[in-house]
Motif scaffolding. Structure first.
Motif, mmCIF file in Angstrom:
data_model
loop_
_atom_site.group_PDB
_atom_site.id
_atom_site.type_symbol
_atom_site.label_atom_id
_atom_site.label_comp_id
_atom_site.label_asym_id
_atom_site.label_seq_id
_atom_site.Cartn_x
_atom_site.Cartn_y
_atom_site.Cartn_z
ATOM 1 N N GLY A 1 3.190 -0.664 -3.316
ATOM 2 C CA GLY A 1 2.791 -2.023 -2.971
ATOM 3 C C GLY A 1 3.956 -2.753 -2.348
ATOM 4 N N SER A 2 3.775 -4.058 -2.141
ATOM 5 C CA SER A 2 4.869 -4.829 -1.538
ATOM 6 C C SER A 2 6.062 -4.784 -2.494
ATOM 7 C CB SER A 2 4.399 -6.267 -1.320
ATOM 8 O OG SER A 2 5.453 -7.014 -0.764
ATOM 9 N N GLY B 1 9.178 -1.665 4.743
ATOM 10 C CA GLY B 1 7.713 -1.681 4.721
ATOM 11 C C GLY B 1 7.156 -3.087 4.787
ATOM 12 N N ASP B 2 5.902 -3.162 5.169
ATOM 13 C CA ASP B 2 5.249 -4.469 5.277
ATOM 14 C C ASP B 2 3.742 -4.275 5.222
ATOM 15 O OD1 ASP B 2 4.408 -3.613 7.843
ATOM 16 O OD2 ASP B 2 6.308 -4.273 8.690
ATOM 17 N N HIS C 1 -0.664 3.417 -7.207
ATOM 18 C CA HIS C 1 -0.768 2.026 -6.755
ATOM 19 C C HIS C 1 -1.111 1.205 -8.007
ATOM 20 C CE1 HIS C 1 -5.092 2.409 -6.822
ATOM 21 N NE2 HIS C 1 -5.165 3.157 -5.727
ATOM 22 N N GLY D 1 -0.804 5.982 1.649
ATOM 23 C CA GLY D 1 -0.270 6.493 0.387
ATOM 24 C C GLY D 1 -0.201 8.019 0.403
ATOM 25 N N ALA E 1 -0.800 -1.451 4.768
ATOM 26 C CA ALA E 1 -1.959 -1.625 3.888
ATOM 27 C C ALA E 1 -3.232 -1.104 4.559
ATOM 28 C CB ALA E 1 -2.094 -3.098 3.505
ATOM 29 N N LEU F 1 2.872 8.903 2.134
ATOM 30 C CA LEU F 1 4.039 8.766 1.245
ATOM 31 C C LEU F 1 4.152 9.970 0.305
ATOM 32 C CD1 LEU F 1 6.431 7.193 0.088
ATOM 33 C CD2 LEU F 1 4.834 6.146 -1.521
ATOM 34 N N ALA G 1 -5.959 2.646 4.624
ATOM 35 C CA ALA G 1 -6.265 3.894 3.909
ATOM 36 C C ALA G 1 -5.442 5.059 4.445
ATOM 37 C CB ALA G 1 -7.754 4.199 4.059
HETATM 38 N N1 LIG Z 1 2.072 -5.243 1.914
HETATM 39 C C1 LIG Z 1 2.708 -4.073 1.818
HETATM 40 N N2 LIG Z 1 4.057 -4.018 1.932
HETATM 41 C C2 LIG Z 1 4.695 -2.838 1.831
HETATM 42 N N3 LIG Z 1 4.085 -1.649 1.607
HETATM 43 C C3 LIG Z 1 2.759 -1.658 1.474
HETATM 44 C C4 LIG Z 1 2.001 -2.854 1.570
HETATM 45 N N4 LIG Z 1 0.704 -2.544 1.394
HETATM 46 C C5 LIG Z 1 0.638 -1.213 1.204
HETATM 47 N N5 LIG Z 1 1.879 -0.670 1.260
HETATM 48 C C6 LIG Z 1 2.217 0.753 1.078
HETATM 49 O O1 LIG Z 1 1.179 1.551 1.650
HETATM 50 C C7 LIG Z 1 0.876 2.650 0.799
HETATM 51 C C8 LIG Z 1 -0.583 2.542 0.348
HETATM 52 O O2 LIG Z 1 -0.846 3.534 -0.594
HETATM 53 P P1 LIG Z 1 -2.251 3.669 -1.323
HETATM 54 O O3 LIG Z 1 -2.691 2.343 -1.844
HETATM 55 O O4 LIG Z 1 -2.142 4.793 -2.273
HETATM 56 O O5 LIG Z 1 -3.215 4.045 -0.128
HETATM 57 P P2 LIG Z 1 -4.135 5.338 0.119
HETATM 58 O O6 LIG Z 1 -4.570 5.827 -1.230
HETATM 59 O O7 LIG Z 1 -5.290 4.847 0.942
HETATM 60 O O8 LIG Z 1 -3.326 6.333 0.850
HETATM 61 C C9 LIG Z 1 1.882 2.587 -0.339
HETATM 62 O O9 LIG Z 1 3.016 3.339 -0.027
HETATM 63 C C10 LIG Z 1 2.243 1.113 -0.396
HETATM 64 O O10 LIG Z 1 3.510 0.881 -0.972
#
Ligand SMILES: Nc1ncnc2c1ncn2[C@@H]1O[C@H](COP(=O)(O)OP(=O)(O)O)[C@@H](O)[C@H]1O
Ligand SMILES: NC(=O)C1=CN([C@@H]2O[C@H](COP(=O)(O)OP(=O)(O)OC[C@H]3O[C@@H](n4cnc5c(N)ncnc54)[C@H](OP(=O)(O)O)[C@@H]3O)[C@@H](O)[C@H]2O)[C@@H](O)CC1
Length: 525
Positions: free
Chosen positions: A441-442, A459-460, A403, A469, A464, A472, A466
């Motif tokens: 991220g976005s 995605g959106d 991130h 990610g 966002a 993913l 915990a």
């Molecule tokens: N506004 C957003 N739009 C699209 N994807 C988002 C948005 N906010 C978070 N994400 C996605 O959500 C996931 C968050 O991952 P991360 O920050 O590593 O969270 P964690 O460590 O808590 O699992 C990522 O894949 C990110 O791309």
């Protein structure tokens, strides 16, 4: 004219949903080339017509229309749209087309000067300040800045951009929301990026990367439309906007009758520190990654937990098919050599000790969270650790999923710097490490060496929270595990594979209809 956002879920093969992205320099070249082969003002005429057409389709009953026009050609598009809309509403009760004119009209470029003359001839009303609160327009057209903005907004435009971003009227942004950097999605003004009223953006001639990453999506509004003005750019794109479908390919799995779990690929997740002496546990992160890998079709998923002195759980009751063990036991086996290793999810500081062995042993390695933090800054001034050099030589695959803060740690800068140019940050890391990088991220950016980056469209903000990610990371692990080596032969193919997993991850919220936002676990139901 094509609607790009909201995207329709693709059913076509992987390559079917991708659009070229051209930054400001490339767009200028295309613009000059096209303008040179067309009659004077043709491009601006087409641009103004497209804006007027979309405004009418979006707000067919609008009678009071306000165009906020800057001093350049973006303002020119606005002036021409005002001329056309004036002709359309003329004679209707309450009809009023106003242009709030900014900038020094004596310095307007020729196209914009021509467009302004059309508007004045059509009888639009020119104003020098925004309308009073009581006289809110039915629709506003934002034509202050487009491609020409590449520094902090100054002068009277600051107030205008602020007004545009706080006004309650539906707003159509011409080419780009004023304040947004076309190349990076950086925001050049002190004003809320998410406006209170409905808005959409019609981008012209080319699709610009900045609309789809960083603050682009937040600023552009509920929909992004594209009109190529009848020009097909014969110029290589700076990046690709992607929405690949085709994975997980459930019908193909159904057809594969003679298959067995050993053919579907193995994933080993390493992380998930148990609450030992420190009392801090992050077991859930590794479990989430493991569940995601299993859900996405991996044949066997192992989760190696960092024990920290605490007793190991016997199983994941929510997904008993996960094979739990200690990280030490996982590393004592041959799993790192033959499974895709997803390392770092909830790994904590203990990850650092495991990393050298993983870099040296795992031909397919996904590094997330604490595994990334354990890498430390990999600034360009210092030599890369030998393990990286060897991985590159061996043609092994490494995927990094930072991130913005994790990317900043790797680059030795702060996250604001990363966010100010996400494409550049992802590209730098990918080139430096010879790895595939998914900067989350976005508008997740997927970069690989020697190939244009990909910007994910799905995605959106529902993602966002915990743990998403970790989901993913597990999906990327499963995607790599499903691929045979030949299909991952090139850097571009590896980027495509990671982009498929990122797209599938983003699509998980598209169909979410719950009363509450989904948790990471909900995404896998
Ligand atoms: N506004 C957003 N739009 C699209 N994807 C988002 C948005 N906010 C978070 N994400 C996605 O959500 C996931 C968050 O991952 P991360 O920050 O590593 O969270 P964690 O460590 O808590 O699992 C990522 O894949 C990110 O791309
Ligand atoms: N030509 C055509 O036919 C076509 C053109 N098209 C359209 O043209 C757009 C590009 O037009 P553009 O190049 O004129 O730039 P634009 O976005 O209007 O900005 C320039 C103005 O902003 C001002 N300004 C800049 N920075 C500033 C700052 N920080 N703070 C304050 N002011 C600042 C700058 O002032 P200056 O710097 O000169 O003082 C100048 O007045 C493109 O996005 C698309 O909409 C397309 O439709 C295709 C057909």
């Amino acid at each position: 004219m094509e609607r790009i956002v909201p995207a329709r879920t693709p059913t076509a093969p992987a390559s079917a949903r991708r659009w070229p992205l051209h930054g400001s320099a490339a767009t200028r070249v295309i613009e000059q080339w096209a303008a040179g082969s067309l009659a004077p003002h043709t491009l601006m005429q087409r641009a103004g017509q497209a804006v007027a057409r979309l405004a009418r389709a979006w707000r067919p009953h609008a009678r009071h229309i306000l165009v906020v026009a800057g001093g350049g050609n973006n303002g020119g598009d606005g002036w021409l749209a005002a001329a056309l809309l004036q002709q359309h509403v003329a004679g209707l009760p309450g009809a009023r087309v106003q242009v709030w004119a900014l900038g020094d009209t004596s310095r307007q470029p020729p196209d914009a000067r021509w467009a302004r003359a059309q508007a004045l001839a059509a009888g639009v009303e020119v104003i020098g300040a925004p309308p009073a609160e009581a006289a809110q327009p039915d629709v506003v057209i934002d034509a202050v800045f487009g491609l020409g903005l590449s520094r902090r907004v100054q002068g009277s435009a600051v107030d205008a951009v602020h007004w545009l971003h706080t006004c309650a009227a539906p707003t159509l942004c011409v080419d780009l929301p004023s304040g947004l950097d076309a190349d990076s999605g950086h925001w050049w003004v002190e004003a809320p990026a998410s406006p209170p009223a409905p808005r959409l953006t019609l981008t012209l001639l080319t699709l610009k990367p900045g609309l789809f990453t960083g603050l682009g999506r937040a600023c552009a509004g509920d929909a992004i439309w594209f009109d190529d003005l009848g020009v097909s750019p014969a110029l290589a794109p700076d990046a690709w906007l992607t929405l690949p479908g085709g994975w997980p390919d459930v019908p193909a799995l159904q057809r594969a009758h003679a298959s067995h779990k050993g053919r579907r690929g193995d994933v080993l997740v390493l992380g998930g520190q148990l609450p030992g002496a420190t009392g801090v546990g992050m077991t859930g992160a590794a479990i989430l990654a493991g569940r995601a890998a299993l859900r996405a079709g991996a044949g066997r998923v192992y989760v190696g937990l960092l024990d920290g002195g605490a007793p190991m759980p016997a199983l994941d009751t929510g997904q008993p098919a996960l094979m739990l063990r200690t990280a030490e036991a996982a590393l004592a086996s041959s799993l790192p050599e033959h499974a895709v290793v997803v390392a770092g999810c909830g790994g904590g500081p203990a990850m650092a000790a495991l990393l050298p062995a993983l870099l040296a042993r795992a031909p397919r390695l996904v590094l997330d969270a604490d595994a990334l933090n354990a890498l430390g800054p990999l600034s360009s001034g210092t030599a890369l650790p030998e393990a990286w050099v060897q991985r590159r030589k061996a043609g092994w695959h490494t995927v990094l999923t930072p991130h913005p803060l994790e990317a900043a740690r790797l680059l030795g800068c702060d996250s604001a710097r990363v966010q100010a140019d996400r494409l550049a940050a992802a590209r730098t890391l990918a080139e430096r490490l010879g790895a595939t990088v998914a900067l989350k991220g976005s508008g997740t950016v997927i970069a690989a060496p020697g190939t244009p980056p990909l910007v994910n469209l799905s995605g959106d903000g529902l993602l966002a929270s915990a743990g998403t990610g970790d989901v993913l990371a597990g999906l990327i692990g499963a995607r790599l595990a499903a691929a045979d080596e030949a299909t991952l032969a090139s850097a571009a193919a590896r980027a495509d594979a990671v982009a498929q997993a990122v797209a599938a991850h983003g699509a998980l919220t598209a169909s979410w209809r719950g009363h509450w936002p989904p948790t990471a676990t909900d995404l896998l139901l």
